[in-house]
Design a protein around this motif. Structure first.
Motif, PDB file in Angstrom:
ATOM      1  N   ILE A 166       0.836  -1.206   0.000  1.00 59.35           N
ATOM      2  CA  ILE A 166       0.000   0.000   0.000  1.00 59.35           C
ATOM      3  C   ILE A 166       0.865   1.247   0.000  1.00 59.35           C
ATOM      4  O   ILE A 166       0.619   2.208  -0.754  1.00 59.35           O
ATOM      5  N   ASP A 167       1.900   1.263   0.815  1.00 62.94           N
ATOM      6  CA  ASP A 167       2.813   2.404   0.855  1.00 62.94           C
ATOM      7  C   ASP A 167       3.548   2.563  -0.477  1.00 62.94           C
ATOM      8  O   ASP A 167       3.783   3.689  -0.930  1.00 62.94           O
ATOM      9  N   CYS A 168       3.898   1.457  -1.111  1.00 58.88           N
ATOM     10  CA  CYS A 168       4.592   1.525  -2.409  1.00 58.88           C
ATOM     11  C   CYS A 168       3.703   2.148  -3.477  1.00 58.88           C
ATOM     12  O   CYS A 168       4.162   2.983  -4.279  1.00 58.88           O
ATOM     13  N   PHE A 169       2.446   1.772  -3.515  1.00 62.67           N
ATOM     14  CA  PHE A 169       1.532   2.353  -4.501  1.00 62.67           C
ATOM     15  C   PHE A 169       1.292   3.838  -4.236  1.00 62.67           C
ATOM     16  O   PHE A 169       1.237   4.646  -5.171  1.00 62.67           O
ATOM     17  N   GLU A 170       1.157   4.203  -2.970  1.00 61.55           N
ATOM     18  CA  GLU A 170       0.894   5.609  -2.642  1.00 61.55           C
ATOM     19  C   GLU A 170       2.074   6.508  -2.984  1.00 61.55           C
ATOM     20  O   GLU A 170       1.887   7.687  -3.306  1.00 61.55           O
ATOM     21  N   GLN A 283      -7.268  -4.873   4.396  1.00 63.09           N
ATOM     22  CA  GLN A 283      -6.043  -4.439   3.711  1.00 63.09           C
ATOM     23  C   GLN A 283      -6.094  -4.738   2.217  1.00 63.09           C
ATOM     24  O   GLN A 283      -5.547  -3.991   1.405  1.00 63.09           O
ATOM     25  N   SER A 284      -6.736  -5.850   1.845  1.00 58.33           N
ATOM     26  CA  SER A 284      -6.804  -6.191   0.425  1.00 58.33           C
ATOM     27  C   SER A 284      -7.609  -5.162  -0.364  1.00 58.33           C
ATOM     28  O   SER A 284      -7.325  -4.912  -1.542  1.00 58.33           O
ATOM     29  N   THR A 285      -8.604  -4.539   0.272  1.00 59.93           N
ATOM     30  CA  THR A 285      -9.380  -3.501  -0.413  1.00 59.93           C
ATOM     31  C   THR A 285      -8.670  -2.149  -0.392  1.00 59.93           C
ATOM     32  O   THR A 285      -8.930  -1.309  -1.255  1.00 59.93           O
ATOM     33  N   GLU A 289      -7.594   1.805  -2.846  1.00 63.53           N
ATOM     34  CA  GLU A 289      -7.545   3.186  -2.365  1.00 63.53           C
ATOM     35  C   GLU A 289      -6.146   3.772  -2.540  1.00 63.53           C
ATOM     36  O   GLU A 289      -5.998   4.942  -2.910  1.00 63.53           O
ATOM     37  N   ALA A 290      -5.132   2.968  -2.263  1.00 69.05           N
ATOM     38  CA  ALA A 290      -3.753   3.437  -2.446  1.00 69.05           C
ATOM     39  C   ALA A 290      -3.460   3.725  -3.909  1.00 69.05           C
ATOM     40  O   ALA A 290      -2.766   4.690  -4.247  1.00 69.05           O
ATOM     41  N   LEU A 291      -4.011   2.900  -4.787  1.00 65.82           N
ATOM     42  CA  LEU A 291      -3.831   3.117  -6.221  1.00 65.82           C
ATOM     43  C   LEU A 291      -4.482   4.421  -6.662  1.00 65.82           C
ATOM     44  O   LEU A 291      -3.935   5.172  -7.472  1.00 65.82           O
ATOM     45  N   TYR A 292      -5.654   4.707  -6.092  1.00 69.86           N
ATOM     46  CA  TYR A 292      -6.362   5.950  -6.440  1.00 69.86           C
ATOM     47  C   TYR A 292      -5.576   7.173  -5.974  1.00 69.86           C
ATOM     48  O   TYR A 292      -5.636   8.236  -6.608  1.00 69.86           O
ATOM     49  N   CYS A 293      -4.828   7.033  -4.873  1.00 63.42           N
ATOM     50  CA  CYS A 293      -4.050   8.151  -4.321  1.00 63.42           C
ATOM     51  C   CYS A 293      -2.607   8.166  -4.827  1.00 63.42           C
ATOM     52  O   CYS A 293      -1.751   8.851  -4.255  1.00 63.42           O
ATOM     53  N   SER A 294      -2.311   7.412  -5.875  1.00 64.57           N
ATOM     54  CA  SER A 294      -0.937   7.286  -6.346  1.00 64.57           C
ATOM     55  C   SER A 294      -0.507   8.403  -7.294  1.00 64.57           C
ATOM     56  O   SER A 294       0.649   8.420  -7.732  1.00 64.57           O
ATOM     57  N   ALA A 317      -8.397  -5.547  -6.701  1.00 61.83           N
ATOM     58  CA  ALA A 317      -8.582  -5.052  -5.331  1.00 61.83           C
ATOM     59  C   ALA A 317     -10.034  -4.748  -5.019  1.00 61.83           C
ATOM     60  O   ALA A 317     -10.386  -4.553  -3.848  1.00 61.83           O
ATOM     61  N   ASN A 318     -10.885  -4.703  -6.035  1.00 64.69           N
ATOM     62  CA  ASN A 318     -12.291  -4.353  -5.819  1.00 64.69           C
ATOM     63  C   ASN A 318     -13.050  -5.447  -5.075  1.00 64.69           C
ATOM     64  O   ASN A 318     -14.040  -5.176  -4.401  1.00 64.69           O
ATOM     65  N   LYS A 319     -12.562  -6.698  -5.183  1.00 65.13           N
ATOM     66  CA  LYS A 319     -13.215  -7.822  -4.508  1.00 65.13           C
ATOM     67  C   LYS A 319     -12.417  -8.197  -3.263  1.00 65.13           C
ATOM     68  O   LYS A 319     -11.289  -8.674  -3.365  1.00 65.13           O
ATOM     69  N   PRO A 320     -12.970  -7.987  -2.072  1.00 61.64           N
ATOM     70  CA  PRO A 320     -12.217  -8.293  -0.842  1.00 61.64           C
ATOM     71  C   PRO A 320     -11.903  -9.776  -0.738  1.00 61.64           C
ATOM     72  O   PRO A 320     -12.674 -10.631  -1.170  1.00 61.64           O
ATOM     73  N   LEU A 321     -10.751 -10.072  -0.158  1.00 58.68           N
ATOM     74  CA  LEU A 321     -10.354 -11.457   0.084  1.00 58.68           C
ATOM     75  C   LEU A 321     -10.860 -11.878   1.457  1.00 58.68           C
ATOM     76  O   LEU A 321     -10.448 -11.321   2.480  1.00 58.68           O
ATOM     77  N   VAL A 322     -11.754 -12.839   1.474  1.00 58.86           N
ATOM     78  CA  VAL A 322     -12.374 -13.283   2.717  1.00 58.86           C
ATOM     79  C   VAL A 322     -11.901 -14.696   3.021  1.00 58.86           C
ATOM     80  O   VAL A 322     -12.105 -15.607   2.205  1.00 58.86           O
TER      81      VAL A 322
END
Length: 356
Positions: A166-170, A283-285, A289-294, A317-322
Motif C-alpha cells: 500500500i505504501d509503495c503504490f501511494e 487491507q486487500s481492499t 484506495e492506495a492506487l487511487y491516491c498514487s 482489489a475491488n473484490k475483498p479477500l475473505v
C-alpha cells in the motif's frame, strides 16, 4: 500423543454417566485433536507454507525507505507481542493445572484425567505415573500453543506485505523520482528516464500484488477445513469451559482459576485468528484506495501500458479477500461475536439441563 489421547478417550468412555466428568474430559480432548487436524493439514500443504514463510524475501518486496522499514518493524514487534501473550496465557493455565492435583482431596490424582492399563495408586508407581502424565500433557499443551503461534505468524506476514505494498503504490511517483534527479516537477512526466523507471516500478508492484493475492488464496484453501474444525471446537469449548467456571467458582479457587484461564486462552486465540483474517480483508481492499491516491491523474495514464495495469490492479482489489472456515463461516470479528453469543446460549441450556 496418540497413546495419551487414547488414555483420555478410554477414561471418557468409562465415565460417560457423569455429566461434569464428561464435560471436563471432552473440553480437554477437543483442543488436542483439533490441533492435530491442523498440524496434519500443514504437513500436507508443506510446500505452500514454506513459500509463505519465504514470501518477504521476494525481490519485489520493496523496503527501500525508512517508512517501509518502520512498517516491517511494527509488524515484527506486534507478532512478538502476541506470541508472548499466547504463550504467557497458556503457561499460566498450565501452572494452575500443575497445582490442582496436588491440593485436591482425590488420592493419587493426575494432572489430567487419563486411564492407564495398570493400578498406579501405589507409593512407587504414582510418582512415575504423575511425572509421565505431566510431561505428556505439557508436550501436548505446548504443541497446541505452537500451532496457534505459527498460524497467526503466517497471517501477520501477509498483513505486513499488504501494508508495505500500500505504501509503495501511494508513493510510486516519489520512488521513481529519486532515480531522475535534476528534473523539474513540470517536466517529470515528459522525461523519458522517469517514464521508463515508473513503468518498471509499476510492473514490479503489479507482480507483487498478484503474488500476494496468490499467497492469500493458497492460505485460504489450506485453512478452510482445519478452521471449520477449529470454529466448531472453539464454540464447544467456550460453552464447556464456561460451565466449568460456573461450577467451580464456589468449590475450588484453583480449579476455578484453571478453568477461567483455559476459557480465556481459547477465546483469545480464536479472537486473534479472526482479527487478523478480518484485517486481511480490509487491507486487500485498501490496495485500490492506495492506487487511487498514487497520482495517476498527473498524466501518468498517457504512458503506454500504465492505464491497463492500473485498471487490472483496481479490478483485483475491488473484490475483498475473505478467509472462511469450510466456506460456511467468514473468519471475522463479527463471526467471532456471533460464535460467543451462540456459545452463551448453549451454556444457559446446559446449566438448565444440569439443574433439572
Amino acid at each position: 500423543m496418540s497413546l495419551f489421547g487414547a488414555g483420555e478417550t478410554w477414561y471418557l468412555v468409562s465415565n460417560y454417566h457423569l455429566l461434569d466428568i464428561f464435560i471436563e474430559q471432552l473440553n480437554v480432548m477437543v483442543i488436542q485433536w483439533t490441533a492435530i487436524i491442523r498440524f496434519k493439514s500443514m504437513r500436507r500443504h508443506k510446500e505452500i507454507y514454506k513459500t509463505l514463510a519465504a514470501a518477504m524475501e521476494s525481490s519485489n518486496f520493496d523496503t527501500s525507505t525508512p517508512a517501509r522499514l518502520a512498517l516491517v518493524e511494527y509488524w515484527r514487534l506486534r507478532s512478538e507481542k502476541y506470541l508472548k501473550v499466547i504463550y504467557g496465557l497458556g503457561t499460566c493455565t498450565l501452572a494452575a493445572w500443575f497445582v490442582y492435583p496436588l491440593i485436591d482431596d482425590v488420592e493419587c490424582n493426575l494432572m489430567v484425567a487419563v486411564r492407564l492399563p495398570l493400578d498406579f495408586c501405589t507409593p512407587v508407581r504414582y510418582p512415575v505415573a504423575f511425572l509421565t502424565t505431566m510431561v505428556a500433557f505439557c508436550y501436548v499443551a505446548y504443541y497446541v500453543m505452537t500451532n496457534d503461534v505459527i498460524m497467526q505468524t503466517h497471517l501477520m506476514h501477509l498483513l505486513c506485505q499488504y501494508a508495505v505494498l500500500i505504501d509503495c503504490f501511494e508513493n510510486i511517483i516519489e520512488d521513481s523520482e529519486r532515480d531522475c534527479k535534476g528534473v523539474s516537477q513540470n517536466n517529470l512526466i515528459h522525461n523519458n528516464d522517469f517514464r521508463i523507471t515508473y513503468l518498471r516500478r509499476l510492473g514490479r508492484l503489479v507482480d507483487q500484488h498478484k503474488l500476494l493475492l496468490k499467497h492469500t488464496m493458497d492460505l485460504r484453501q489450506t485453512l478452510s477445513a482445519p478452521m471449520l474444525a477449529q470454529v466448531m471446537a472453539s464454540g464447544m469449548q467456550m460453552c464447556f469451559a464456561g460451565f466449568q467456571v460456573l461450577m467451580t467458582i464456589t468449590d475450588s479457587i484453583t480449579k476455578f482459576l484453571m478453568s477461567f484461564l483455559f476459557l480465556g486462552y481459547n477465546m483469545f486465540q480464536l479472537f486473534v485468528l479472526c482479527r487478523w483474517c478480518d484485517e486481511i480483508k480490509t487491507q486487500s481492499t485498501k490496495i485500490g484506495e492506495a492506487l487511487y491516491c498514487s497520482g495517476w491523474e498527473r498524466g501518468l495514464t498517457t504512458i503506454p501500458g500504465v492505464r491497463r495495469r492500473l485498471l487490472l490492479v483496481a479490478m483485483r482489489a475491488n473484490k475483498p479477500l475473505v478467509l472462511t472456515a469450510g466456506g460456511l463461516y467468514d473468519l471475522s470479528l463479527s463471526s467471532f461475536a456471533d460464535l460467543v453469543k451462540n456459545s452463551y446460549t448453549a451454556l444457559t441450556v446446559l446449566l438448565r439441563l444440569r439443574h433439572d
